[in-house]
Design a protein around this motif. Structure first.
Motif, PDB file in Angstrom:
ATOM      1  N   ILE A   1       0.866  -1.193   0.000  1.00 52.62           N
ATOM      2  CA  ILE A   1       0.000   0.000   0.000  1.00 52.62           C
ATOM      3  C   ILE A   1       0.896   1.235   0.000  1.00 52.62           C
ATOM      4  N   LEU A   2       0.633   2.129  -0.937  1.00 47.08           N
ATOM      5  CA  LEU A   2       1.380   3.387  -1.021  1.00 47.08           C
ATOM      6  C   LEU A   2       0.435   4.553  -0.752  1.00 47.08           C
ATOM      7  N   VAL A   3       0.903   5.498   0.059  1.00 41.26           N
ATOM      8  CA  VAL A   3       0.097   6.701   0.333  1.00 41.26           C
ATOM      9  C   VAL A   3       0.946   7.941   0.066  1.00 41.26           C
ATOM     10  N   ASP A   4       0.301   9.099   0.198  1.00 41.02           N
ATOM     11  CA  ASP A   4       0.974  10.396   0.058  1.00 41.02           C
ATOM     12  C   ASP A   4       1.584  10.616  -1.329  1.00 41.02           C
ATOM     13  N   ILE A   5       1.068   9.932  -2.322  1.00 43.75           N
ATOM     14  CA  ILE A   5       1.538  10.199  -3.687  1.00 43.75           C
ATOM     15  C   ILE A   5       0.835  11.463  -4.166  1.00 43.75           C
ATOM     16  N   LYS A   6       1.623  12.368  -4.706  1.00 44.96           N
ATOM     17  CA  LYS A   6       1.010  13.639  -5.150  1.00 44.96           C
ATOM     18  C   LYS A   6       0.060  13.369  -6.306  1.00 44.96           C
ATOM     19  N   ILE A   7      -1.068  14.062  -6.232  1.00 39.18           N
ATOM     20  CA  ILE A   7      -2.121  13.820  -7.212  1.00 39.18           C
ATOM     21  C   ILE A   7      -1.629  14.056  -8.637  1.00 39.18           C
ATOM     22  N   ASP A   8      -0.725  15.032  -8.802  1.00 43.12           N
ATOM     23  CA  ASP A   8      -0.265  15.327 -10.159  1.00 43.12           C
ATOM     24  C   ASP A   8       1.020  14.577 -10.526  1.00 43.12           C
ATOM     25  N   ALA A   9       1.492  13.685  -9.637  1.00 48.49           N
ATOM     26  CA  ALA A   9       2.696  12.908  -9.967  1.00 48.49           C
ATOM     27  C   ALA A   9       2.377  11.970 -11.133  1.00 48.49           C
ATOM     28  N   ALA A  10       3.358  11.777 -12.002  1.00 48.97           N
ATOM     29  CA  ALA A  10       3.138  10.915 -13.174  1.00 48.97           C
ATOM     30  C   ALA A  10       2.653   9.532 -12.734  1.00 48.97           C
ATOM     31  N   ILE A  11       3.229   9.057 -11.669  1.00 47.86           N
ATOM     32  CA  ILE A  11       2.950   7.693 -11.204  1.00 47.86           C
ATOM     33  C   ILE A  11       1.483   7.526 -10.786  1.00 47.86           C
ATOM     34  N   ALA A  12       0.850   8.641 -10.377  1.00 49.80           N
ATOM     35  CA  ALA A  12      -0.547   8.574  -9.924  1.00 49.80           C
ATOM     36  C   ALA A  12      -1.496   8.288 -11.083  1.00 49.80           C
ATOM     37  N   GLN A  13      -0.978   8.428 -12.304  1.00 48.66           N
ATOM     38  CA  GLN A  13      -1.839   8.242 -13.472  1.00 48.66           C
ATOM     39  C   GLN A  13      -1.584   6.917 -14.186  1.00 48.66           C
ATOM     40  N   GLU A  14      -0.609   6.143 -13.692  1.00 49.83           N
ATOM     41  CA  GLU A  14      -0.247   4.909 -14.401  1.00 49.83           C
ATOM     42  C   GLU A  14      -1.046   3.714 -13.897  1.00 49.83           C
ATOM     43  N   GLU A  15      -1.050   2.671 -14.708  1.00 55.83           N
ATOM     44  CA  GLU A  15      -1.675   1.428 -14.286  1.00 55.83           C
ATOM     45  C   GLU A  15      -0.638   0.581 -13.539  1.00 55.83           C
ATOM     46  N   PHE A  16      -0.939   0.184 -12.309  1.00 54.06           N
ATOM     47  CA  PHE A  16      -0.068  -0.734 -11.561  1.00 54.06           C
ATOM     48  C   PHE A  16      -0.644  -2.136 -11.733  1.00 54.06           C
ATOM     49  N   PHE A  17       0.106  -3.011 -12.402  1.00 53.18           N
ATOM     50  CA  PHE A  17      -0.408  -4.357 -12.673  1.00 53.18           C
ATOM     51  C   PHE A  17       0.218  -5.351 -11.692  1.00 53.18           C
ATOM     52  N   GLY A  18      -0.354  -5.431 -10.513  1.00 50.46           N
ATOM     53  CA  GLY A  18       0.170  -6.291  -9.451  1.00 50.46           C
ATOM     54  C   GLY A  18      -0.463  -5.869  -8.145  1.00 50.46           C
ATOM     55  N   PRO A  19      -0.076  -6.491  -7.025  1.00 53.40           N
ATOM     56  CA  PRO A  19      -0.802  -6.270  -5.759  1.00 53.40           C
ATOM     57  C   PRO A  19      -0.422  -4.972  -5.040  1.00 53.40           C
ATOM     58  N   VAL A  20      -0.483  -3.865  -5.745  1.00 55.23           N
ATOM     59  CA  VAL A  20      -0.081  -2.574  -5.168  1.00 55.23           C
ATOM     60  C   VAL A  20      -1.257  -1.597  -5.200  1.00 55.23           C
ATOM     61  N   ALA A  21      -1.644  -1.126  -4.022  1.00 55.50           N
ATOM     62  CA  ALA A  21      -2.754  -0.169  -3.929  1.00 55.50           C
ATOM     63  C   ALA A  21      -2.207   1.221  -3.660  1.00 55.50           C
ATOM     64  N   LEU A  22      -2.778   2.218  -4.322  1.00 53.79           N
ATOM     65  CA  LEU A  22      -2.449   3.614  -4.032  1.00 53.79           C
ATOM     66  C   LEU A  22      -3.641   4.200  -3.281  1.00 53.79           C
ATOM     67  N   VAL A  23      -3.388   4.816  -2.131  1.00 53.71           N
ATOM     68  CA  VAL A  23      -4.505   5.412  -1.379  1.00 53.71           C
ATOM     69  C   VAL A  23      -4.331   6.933  -1.340  1.00 53.71           C
ATOM     70  N   PHE A  24      -5.416   7.632  -1.677  1.00 59.27           N
ATOM     71  CA  PHE A  24      -5.424   9.101  -1.682  1.00 59.27           C
ATOM     72  C   PHE A  24      -6.509   9.593  -0.726  1.00 59.27           C
ATOM     73  N   ARG A  25      -6.236  10.737  -0.098  1.00 53.87           N
ATOM     74  CA  ARG A  25      -7.258  11.367   0.751  1.00 53.87           C
ATOM     75  C   ARG A  25      -7.861  12.535  -0.021  1.00 53.87           C
TER      76      ARG A  25
END
Ligand code: NAP
Length: 462
Positions: free
Chosen positions: A353-377
């Motif tokens: 689980i990954l948190v605190d990723i900036k909404i406009d970060a490139a990575i926030a827009q990519e498809e993660f194909f595996g057991p990785v969740a991105l959580v945003f508030r």
């Protein structure tokens, strides 16, 4: 990419296959075309008998086929057997519904009689991915065959035995030889097949680059395509939601197929007031997941399908951390291997689980194909919808709320092919399935799916 079965659990090469030569492909296309000339005149009743027989075979041998799927791409065995059952369901669905979906439709005009008649197109090329090796193919093959088309399949190079098994099932069910053929070929052989004048249309499920490549070749040839591509589906949880239910489903929705599903929930967008509680519960559930040999019925997370997918996922997590992301759990394959040395040679990755990723970060827009969740508030519904739409993809979305007004806005404002409220996104033979934006175009399943590869012929008689 070699055409081979490599067990993702052990990394061991099981079997390799030589790609078909140009001459062998030509023979198969000849056979497909000859078969089509006869097959197009078979009745709906007859086609339904064949599809029902295929469903019977799938169900009777679901354990054997399930083991094959798990061997080739590593999904947990229970899920593999469920996939075989679902493949039987789509065969039955079109066997029962196809004749009605393709029946003539009378339309009143200035003619004495005018109506719509649905007719098959001919050979349809299907390019399919490895993540649901049976389901993806049957959801194409069942409506295509019911409509009187014939199919040639280019399956992903890492699931050749699944491809051959599907052809064999359909033959054993009585489908005429040549009506469905698996071509063991590389991706570089696809364009030539598409260029054959007898191939009338193509469908591709897979990544954006593969979709763009096929669609541009088809565009030059003026051939119809359906594309089912990637997704970075949002899973929105509002303060009003049933939190326990949402968290429980959040785990399943992200971890389905070891996290390698186009419609897996990938970005969890949680209203601020419940974000801490949501994350705490999610971490607890992730920590309890059993990672291991997917042939063991107790296993919840198996390996990723190929070393390339593992490498890409590790690089994405690394990039996310560099861009300010924080790891709540997982994120370190070496720690998983240290705890489970027996998993060393497989393509395993820990639930993360990954948190605190900036909404406009490139990575926030990519498809993660595996057991990785991105959580945003997010502070409120408007921000949730804005973030949900902040990717190039538009496949599906799940949203959790008990407030009617919120529900209505989520349904109408989320840019996706499907929106599921208080439930996990899933495909269902009765409902159309597909995306908008860079997730593709066209629909599979339901009535829309069987209408993709037919000539919608207008008939006007004075
Ligand atoms: P992929 O690399 O695009 O492969 C999919 C299929 O396309 C394979 O048969 C592959 O053959 C073939 N292919 C690759 N490049 C091609 C090209 N340039 N021209 C013609 N064919 C080509 O995708 P994947 O990694 O297997 O699957 C994962 C992706 O599929 C993810 O993005 C996922 O979201 C998406 N997906 C979408 C849906 C949906 O319904 N929307 C469902 C499942 C998966 P080789 O194996 O020989 O390379």
């Amino acid at each position: 990419m070699a055409i081979a079965t490599i067990n993702p659990t052990t990394g061991k090469l099981i079997k390799t296959f030589e790609p078909l030569t140009g001459e062998a492909i030509a023979h198969k296309l000849d056979l497909a075309q000859t078969t089509f000339e006869q097959y197009r005149h078979t009745s709906f009743e007859q086609r339904a008998i064949w599809l029902n027989a295929a469903a019977d075979l799938l169900l009777a041998e679901k354990e054997r086929f399930g083991q094959l799927l798990t061997l080739e791409m590593g999904k947990p065995i229970k899920a593999a057997i469920a996939e075989v059952e679902k493949s039987a369901w789509v065969c039955r669905y079109y066997a029962e519904q196809g004749a009605g979906q393709l029946a003539d439709v009378a339309i009143e005009t200035d003619a004495s009689h005018s109506w719509i008649k649905y007719q098959p197109l001919g050979i349809v090329l299907a390019v399919m991915p490895w993540n649901f090796p049976f389901w993806q193919v049957f959801r194409f093959a069942a409506p295509a065959l019911m409509a009187g088309n014939v199919g040639v399949l280019k399956h992903a190079s890492n699931v050749p035995q699944s491809a051959l098994a599907i052809e064999e099932i359909l033959l054993r069910a009585g489908v005429p030889e040549g009506a469905f053929q698996s071509l063991l070929i590389g991706a570089d052989q696809v364009t030539d097949i598409l260029a054959d004048g007898r191939v009338k249309a193509a469908t591709l499920t897979g990544s954006e680059p593969a979709g763009a490549s096929l669609a541009s070749a088809a565009g030059k040839l003026l051939k119809k395509t359906v594309l089912e591509l990637g997704g970075s589906d949002p899973f929105v949880v509002m303060e009003s939601a049933d939190l326990e239910a949402a968290v429980a489903m959040a785990v399943t929705a992200r971890m389905i197929n070891n996290g390698q599903s186009c419609i897996a929930a990938k970005r969890f967008i949680v209203q601020e007031a419940i974000a801490d509680a949501f994350m705490q519960k999610l971490v607890e559930k992730y920590a309890a997941l059993k990672v291991g040999d997917p042939m063991n019925p107790e296993t919840e997370i198996g390996p990723l399908a190929t070393p390339a997918i593992l490498k890409e996922l590790e690089a994405q997590v690394e990039a996310a951390i560099q861009q300010g992301g924080k790891v709540l759990i997982g994120g370190d394959r070496s720690a998983l291997i240290q705890a489970h040395p027996d998993l060393q040679s497989g393509h395993f990755y820990p639930p993360t689980i990954l948190v605190d990723i900036k909404i406009d970060a490139a990575i926030a827009q990519e498809e993660f194909f595996g057991p990785v969740a991105l959580v945003f508030r997010v502070p409120d519904l408007g921000a949730a919808i804005q973030l949900a739409n902040n990717t190039p993809f538009g496949l599906a979305a799940s949203a959790w709320t008990t407030v009617e007004l919120e529900r209505d806005r989520l349904i109408s404002e989320i840019e996706a092919g499907s929106v599921f409220i208080n439930g996990m996104v899933k495909s269902d033979p009765r409902l159309p399935f597909g995306g908008v934006k860079r997730s593709g175009y066209g629909r599979e399943l339901g009535t829309a799916g069987i209408h993709e590869f037919v000539n919608v012929k207008t008939v006007w008689v004075k």
